[in-house]
Scaffold this motif. Sequence first.
Motif, PDB file in Angstrom:
ATOM      1  N   ASN A 143      82.605 -69.967  -9.204  1.00 40.66           N
ATOM      2  CA  ASN A 143      82.018 -71.070  -9.975  1.00 40.66           C
ATOM      3  C   ASN A 143      82.451 -72.434  -9.425  1.00 40.66           C
ATOM      4  OD1 ASN A 143      80.676 -69.308 -11.678  1.00 40.66           O
ATOM      5  ND2 ASN A 143      82.300 -69.287 -13.213  1.00 40.66           N
ATOM      6  N   ALA A 144      83.717 -72.548  -9.025  1.00 42.17           N
ATOM      7  CA  ALA A 144      84.205 -73.812  -8.464  1.00 42.17           C
ATOM      8  C   ALA A 144      83.485 -74.154  -7.170  1.00 42.17           C
ATOM      9  CB  ALA A 144      85.711 -73.727  -8.229  1.00 42.17           C
ATOM     10  N   VAL A 145      83.304 -73.152  -6.316  1.00 42.03           N
ATOM     11  CA  VAL A 145      82.606 -73.380  -5.042  1.00 42.03           C
ATOM     12  C   VAL A 145      81.168 -73.819  -5.300  1.00 42.03           C
ATOM     13  CG1 VAL A 145      81.726 -72.269  -2.954  1.00 42.03           C
ATOM     14  CG2 VAL A 145      84.055 -71.795  -3.731  1.00 42.03           C
ATOM     15  N   ARG A 146      80.508 -73.158  -6.218  1.00 46.21           N
ATOM     16  CA  ARG A 146      79.110 -73.518  -6.503  1.00 46.21           C
ATOM     17  C   ARG A 146      79.003 -74.906  -7.129  1.00 46.21           C
ATOM     18  NH1 ARG A 146      76.407 -67.832  -8.730  1.00 46.21           N
ATOM     19  NH2 ARG A 146      76.244 -66.838  -6.661  1.00 46.21           N
ATOM     20  N   THR A 147      79.970 -75.246  -7.985  1.00 56.57           N
ATOM     21  CA  THR A 147      79.958 -76.583  -8.579  1.00 56.57           C
ATOM     22  C   THR A 147      80.102 -77.658  -7.506  1.00 56.57           C
ATOM     23  OG1 THR A 147      80.867 -75.793 -10.678  1.00 56.57           O
ATOM     24  CG2 THR A 147      81.131 -78.135 -10.187  1.00 56.57           C
ATOM     25  N   LEU A 148      81.044 -77.447  -6.601  1.00 58.77           N
ATOM     26  CA  LEU A 148      81.293 -78.456  -5.578  1.00 58.77           C
ATOM     27  C   LEU A 148      80.158 -78.539  -4.565  1.00 58.77           C
ATOM     28  CD1 LEU A 148      83.495 -80.498  -4.651  1.00 58.77           C
ATOM     29  CD2 LEU A 148      84.299 -78.741  -3.078  1.00 58.77           C
ATOM     30  N   MET A 149      79.575 -77.408  -4.228  1.00 64.41           N
ATOM     31  CA  MET A 149      78.653 -77.373  -3.095  1.00 64.41           C
ATOM     32  C   MET A 149      77.183 -77.349  -3.483  1.00 64.41           C
ATOM     33  SD  MET A 149      80.753 -77.453  -0.567  1.00 64.41           S
ATOM     34  CE  MET A 149      79.690 -77.070   0.816  1.00 64.41           C
ATOM     35  N   ARG A 150      76.863 -76.899  -4.705  1.00 62.78           N
ATOM     36  CA  ARG A 150      75.442 -76.721  -5.029  1.00 62.78           C
ATOM     37  C   ARG A 150      75.119 -77.154  -6.454  1.00 62.78           C
ATOM     38  NH1 ARG A 150      75.614 -71.157  -2.893  1.00 62.78           N
ATOM     39  NH2 ARG A 150      74.780 -70.439  -4.871  1.00 62.78           N
ATOM     40  N   SER A 151      75.576 -78.346  -6.828  1.00 56.77           N
ATOM     41  CA  SER A 151      75.246 -78.849  -8.155  1.00 56.77           C
ATOM     42  C   SER A 151      75.080 -80.361  -8.088  1.00 56.77           C
ATOM     43  CB  SER A 151      76.355 -78.498  -9.160  1.00 56.77           C
ATOM     44  OG  SER A 151      77.502 -79.307  -8.943  1.00 56.77           O
TER      45      SER A 151
ATOM     46  N   SER B  26      76.868 -77.927   4.490  1.00 57.19           N
ATOM     47  CA  SER B  26      76.580 -76.570   4.000  1.00 57.19           C
ATOM     48  C   SER B  26      77.805 -75.670   3.941  1.00 57.19           C
ATOM     49  CB  SER B  26      75.533 -75.913   4.905  1.00 57.19           C
ATOM     50  OG  SER B  26      76.058 -75.702   6.217  1.00 57.19           O
ATOM     51  N   VAL B  27      78.959 -76.136   4.451  1.00 50.51           N
ATOM     52  CA  VAL B  27      80.146 -75.283   4.588  1.00 50.51           C
ATOM     53  C   VAL B  27      81.291 -75.862   3.759  1.00 50.51           C
ATOM     54  CG1 VAL B  27      81.848 -74.326   6.206  1.00 50.51           C
ATOM     55  CG2 VAL B  27      79.462 -74.631   6.933  1.00 50.51           C
ATOM     56  N   ILE B  28      82.002 -74.985   3.035  1.00 53.86           N
ATOM     57  CA  ILE B  28      83.227 -75.402   2.364  1.00 53.86           C
ATOM     58  C   ILE B  28      84.412 -74.955   3.209  1.00 53.86           C
ATOM     59  CG2 ILE B  28      83.317 -73.317   0.895  1.00 53.86           C
ATOM     60  CD1 ILE B  28      84.625 -75.145  -1.269  1.00 53.86           C
ATOM     61  N   TYR B  29      85.336 -75.876   3.417  1.00 53.71           N
ATOM     62  CA  TYR B  29      86.540 -75.610   4.195  1.00 53.71           C
ATOM     63  C   TYR B  29      87.653 -75.223   3.224  1.00 53.71           C
ATOM     64  CZ  TYR B  29      90.731 -76.818   6.958  1.00 53.71           C
ATOM     65  OH  TYR B  29      91.941 -76.811   7.591  1.00 53.71           O
TER      66      TYR B  29
ATOM     67  N   GLU C 193      89.697 -82.589  12.377  1.00 51.99           N
ATOM     68  CA  GLU C 193      88.447 -82.462  13.122  1.00 51.99           C
ATOM     69  C   GLU C 193      87.451 -81.562  12.405  1.00 51.99           C
ATOM     70  OE1 GLU C 193      89.406 -81.369  17.114  1.00 51.99           O
ATOM     71  OE2 GLU C 193      90.876 -82.959  17.326  1.00 51.99           O
ATOM     72  N   ILE C 194      87.964 -80.542  11.738  1.00 49.01           N
ATOM     73  CA  ILE C 194      87.073 -79.681  10.945  1.00 49.01           C
ATOM     74  C   ILE C 194      86.470 -80.483   9.799  1.00 49.01           C
ATOM     75  CG2 ILE C 194      87.005 -77.692   9.381  1.00 49.01           C
ATOM     76  CD1 ILE C 194      89.141 -76.384  11.177  1.00 49.01           C
ATOM     77  N   LEU C 195      87.305 -81.229   9.081  1.00 54.02           N
ATOM     78  CA  LEU C 195      86.805 -82.044   7.967  1.00 54.02           C
ATOM     79  C   LEU C 195      85.800 -83.088   8.446  1.00 54.02           C
ATOM     80  CD1 LEU C 195      90.131 -82.563   5.977  1.00 54.02           C
ATOM     81  CD2 LEU C 195      88.101 -81.331   5.165  1.00 54.02           C
ATOM     82  N   GLY C 196      85.956 -83.551   9.670  1.00 55.15           N
ATOM     83  CA  GLY C 196      85.041 -84.549  10.214  1.00 55.15           C
ATOM     84  C   GLY C 196      83.747 -83.981  10.753  1.00 55.15           C
ATOM     85  N   HIS C 197      83.605 -82.659  10.750  1.00 58.88           N
ATOM     86  CA  HIS C 197      82.375 -82.040  11.257  1.00 58.88           C
ATOM     87  C   HIS C 197      81.247 -82.207  10.244  1.00 58.88           C
ATOM     88  CE1 HIS C 197      79.632 -79.001  12.885  1.00 58.88           C
ATOM     89  NE2 HIS C 197      80.336 -79.073  14.016  1.00 58.88           N
ATOM     90  N   ALA C 198      80.052 -82.465  10.724  1.00 57.51           N
ATOM     91  CA  ALA C 198      78.915 -82.758   9.842  1.00 57.51           C
ATOM     92  C   ALA C 198      78.569 -81.610   8.904  1.00 57.51           C
ATOM     93  CB  ALA C 198      77.692 -83.129  10.683  1.00 57.51           C
ATOM     94  N   SER C 199      78.919 -80.376   9.273  1.00 60.04           N
ATOM     95  CA  SER C 199      78.562 -79.230   8.436  1.00 60.04           C
ATOM     96  C   SER C 199      79.442 -79.082   7.207  1.00 60.04           C
ATOM     97  CB  SER C 199      78.633 -77.937   9.266  1.00 60.04           C
ATOM     98  OG  SER C 199      79.975 -77.656   9.630  1.00 60.04           O
ATOM     99  N   ILE C 200      80.595 -79.758   7.178  1.00 61.14           N
ATOM    100  CA  ILE C 200      81.543 -79.605   6.068  1.00 61.14           C
ATOM    101  C   ILE C 200      81.119 -80.475   4.882  1.00 61.14           C
ATOM    102  CG2 ILE C 200      83.931 -79.865   5.309  1.00 61.14           C
ATOM    103  CD1 ILE C 200      83.540 -77.611   7.320  1.00 61.14           C
ATOM    104  N   GLY C 201      80.942 -79.824   3.737  1.00 60.11           N
ATOM    105  CA  GLY C 201      80.518 -80.545   2.536  1.00 60.11           C
ATOM    106  C   GLY C 201      81.510 -80.488   1.400  1.00 60.11           C
TER     107      GLY C 201
END
Length: 462
Positions: free
Chosen positions: A415-423, A263-266, A343-351
């Motif tokens: 738009n880039a964030v939405r494309t990557l995370m919610r499309s 659910s989170v973009i880093y 470690e942040i990238l390896g966290h389950a919340s990072i998409g």
Amino acid sequence: MANSFDLQKHDQIAIVIVPYLEQGHLNPLLNLSRLLSSHKLPVFFLGTTTSNRQAKFRLSSWDILDFPTIQFHDLVPVPPGSSSFVTTSVREKIGSFFTSVLLLREPIRDFLQEISNRYRRIVVINDSGTSWVVQDAVSMPNTECYCFHTTSVFTALSFASESTKKPLPSPVAEIIAQLPPRENTFDSETVEYIKMQQESRDFYSVGLHNSCKEIEGIFIDLLEEQRENKQWAIGPLNPVEISEKTRSKHECFSWLDKQDQNSVIYVSFGSTTTLSKEQIYELALGLEQSAQKFIWIIREADKKGGDNIVERGSDLDLPEGYEARIKEKGVGFIVKNWAPQLEILGHASIGGFMSHCGWNSCNESISMGVPIASWPMHSDQPRNTVLITKVLKIGIVVRAWENRGELVSAVRIENAVRTLMRSAEGDELRQRAAELSGAVKKSVMNGSSHKEMDSFVAHITR
């Protein structure tokens, strides 16, 4: 007993690691030191007092005390006026930071001479950015050199093909033909410095690469043909699993632990990039308007030649009231100092990962199965972007390199964030990234990368 001990020491192989003095170059070579140390080989890690301290300070996901054969050696650069190698004309061409690296040639030569009579063989592994300062090693009878490339093999192949003029097969030739010229991605001082390193590598073409066949198999094979010599792909040189034992206590994890999976973009642009005030403002608004949860590492770039351990920042040109607003909404977490990226990238919340596409960041994202929104800034990053988005197809482009002079608007970022995370496209990228991550982890554990590392160790201990 003394003679027996001396003979035992003389029988040993010693590894000397010579990194380039920036964070993106320190990390992989320190991880290589860890792997070599696990074979019970003595490893000398050379750097300045500051760079060695920084390397240890930013170590992620393993404990250096578990590898007692690694010894850090602090080099003292010679004063500029007393160097017999770094002339005034050279200094004028490459600038003060590059000069500070070149001034390590004499202390490196002295160190190698000092230890050469204590070991049967000295194996020097130098960063491609320090080839000039290790060139004296070839005149030492029991010393051999190997060049470690911190770029992708794709990038190394593109540079090699420019030099050799040897033809490449289709479609690789067509992809590389579309890459921007080197002069468009590096400033003039860097181009001059790179030329110095390349000219100093004429005496050895065997290379080590921070990649594996699962990521860049075809390019590894083609690079061996271009250079007509063995190229060991021994990466990615970062932990591919996060150990709870060594997981950081960084403050961001208490927030990440509360977020849903993927659910989170880093958002982070590495240690050598500083965005303009105007661009920070647009990025802040774009992230907020996307209504997507984010963790944003925002700080000034590490200053070349200074103390690179960056502590907590204060005012970095965020919109007025921004931090309080996103905190109240619970949509974002801002970090103004160094953070444990792997470690942040390896966290389950990072998409997803909005990145400059430095090769370390690409490797870490691939290892953790996180797709990339690429925003290249300089150097090899435009070439890595092509690899990530057009070849591996695990990312999208936020700003194309040909538009590098433009301010990226909040709307485009949103738009880039939405494309990557919610499309649906983002979901497909995540699936491909997860599959590639699985293949890479197998490669490092007991596949091609593991076998390449064993092959290299067998070669140097022959």
